[in-house]
Design a protein around this motif. Structure first.
Motif, mmCIF file in Angstrom:
data_model
loop_
_atom_site.group_PDB
_atom_site.id
_atom_site.type_symbol
_atom_site.label_atom_id
_atom_site.label_comp_id
_atom_site.label_asym_id
_atom_site.label_seq_id
_atom_site.Cartn_x
_atom_site.Cartn_y
_atom_site.Cartn_z
ATOM 1 N N LEU A 131 0.829 -1.207 0.000
ATOM 2 C CA LEU A 131 0.000 0.000 0.000
ATOM 3 C C LEU A 131 0.860 1.252 0.000
ATOM 4 O O LEU A 131 0.549 2.236 -0.693
ATOM 5 C CB LEU A 131 -0.933 -0.012 1.202
ATOM 6 N N GLN A 132 1.951 1.233 0.752
ATOM 7 C CA GLN A 132 2.876 2.361 0.735
ATOM 8 C C GLN A 132 3.415 2.607 -0.667
ATOM 9 O O GLN A 132 3.521 3.755 -1.117
ATOM 10 C CB GLN A 132 4.029 2.113 1.711
ATOM 11 N N ARG A 133 3.749 1.512 -1.361
ATOM 12 C CA ARG A 133 4.267 1.646 -2.727
ATOM 13 C C ARG A 133 3.194 2.197 -3.659
ATOM 14 O O ARG A 133 3.467 3.065 -4.497
ATOM 15 C CB ARG A 133 4.751 0.270 -3.203
ATOM 16 N N ALA A 134 1.955 1.718 -3.522
ATOM 17 C CA ALA A 134 0.883 2.143 -4.411
ATOM 18 C C ALA A 134 0.537 3.617 -4.222
ATOM 19 O O ALA A 134 0.189 4.311 -5.177
ATOM 20 C CB ALA A 134 -0.354 1.278 -4.184
ATOM 21 N N LEU A 135 0.651 4.097 -2.974
ATOM 22 C CA LEU A 135 0.240 5.465 -2.665
ATOM 23 C C LEU A 135 1.394 6.460 -2.632
ATOM 24 O O LEU A 135 1.179 7.631 -2.308
ATOM 25 C CB LEU A 135 -0.475 5.493 -1.303
ATOM 26 N N ARG A 136 2.591 6.036 -2.954
ATOM 27 C CA ARG A 136 3.759 6.895 -2.699
ATOM 28 C C ARG A 136 3.688 8.233 -3.426
ATOM 29 O O ARG A 136 4.048 9.272 -2.850
ATOM 30 C CB ARG A 136 5.051 6.163 -3.084
#
Length: 220
Positions: free
Chosen positions: A163-168
């Motif tokens: 999720l961190q990667r998707a929302l970065r």
């Protein structure tokens, strides 16, 4: 997430929309964020000296941890934060505010002149965490402390990391450069402090990319 993102040099360019949004966001959400991390802050900030340098003071969330009559040297380049920061110092906490509108890489403070530096949710926003930590080491006198509460990347392969990667990108745009994918323990341990104590922990909040955190103290 407190805004202290920087560009090369010693100035900070305030975005006409995001600067005001972030000031309002942290004014509104500050109590909720503080509720989530207060146990860690209370432990780290329990015995702060009478003069403290804070990187990214924002709207003054950490003033509640200073004794009345303390001096806060606030390194906060985001001008939309300043009105609320001054109001918090004057009206709510009786803190003598020394506001520095500069970036954390270049505080302008003399070598070995400071006994304590603090930050919370700030190293995620700066352009160069290693340069900021080098500046902290420069201004801390021997025996001084740097006390921090920061959010960090989740372990690789976990749903939170995905999720961190998707929302970065939208996260970074909204919060003025804030990265939710930094392993900040690495630069902290590599910065040359005499000792670094780090405690990892996890929050349980709707802001999932923000939930993996560390708190600790680095000793000059």
């Amino acid at each position: 997430m407190t805004s202290l993102s920087s560009r090369p040099g010693t100035t900070f360019e305030v975005h006409p929309g995001r600067g005001a949004f972030n000031a309002a966001f942290f004014a509104v959400m500050g109590p909720y964020i503080e509720w989530n991390v207060r146990a860690h802050k209370q432990r780290l900030f329990a015995d702060l000296p009478r003069t403290v340098v804070e990187l990214g003071s924002g709207v003054g969330a950490n003033m509640r941890h200073l004794a009345p009559g303390s001096t806060l040297v606030a390194v906060e380049p985001n001008a939309p934060m300043h009105r609320r920061l001054r109001a918090a110092a004057a009206a709510d906490h009786g803190v003598d505010l020394d506001l520095r509108e500069t970036v954390a890489e270049h505080t302008g403070l003399p070598d070995r002149s400071v006994g304590c530096v603090i930050s919370s949710l700030v190293l995620c926003t700066v352009a160069d965490p290693a340069a900021v930590l080098a500046e902290v080491r420069r201004i801390l006198r021997p025996g001084g402390t740097y006390r921090f509460v920061e959010h960090v990347a989740a372990p690789a392969g976990t749903p939170t990391r995905a999720l961190q990667r998707a929302l970065r990108r939208p996260w970074a745009w909204t919060f003025e450069g804030c990265s939710c994918e930094r392993d900040l323990a690495v630069p902290l341990r590599a910065a040359g402090f005499a000792r670094v104590d780090i405690e990892p922990y996890r929050l349980h909040s709707p802001f999932v990319p923000f939930n993996t955190q560390i708190a600790g103290t680095a000793y000059a």
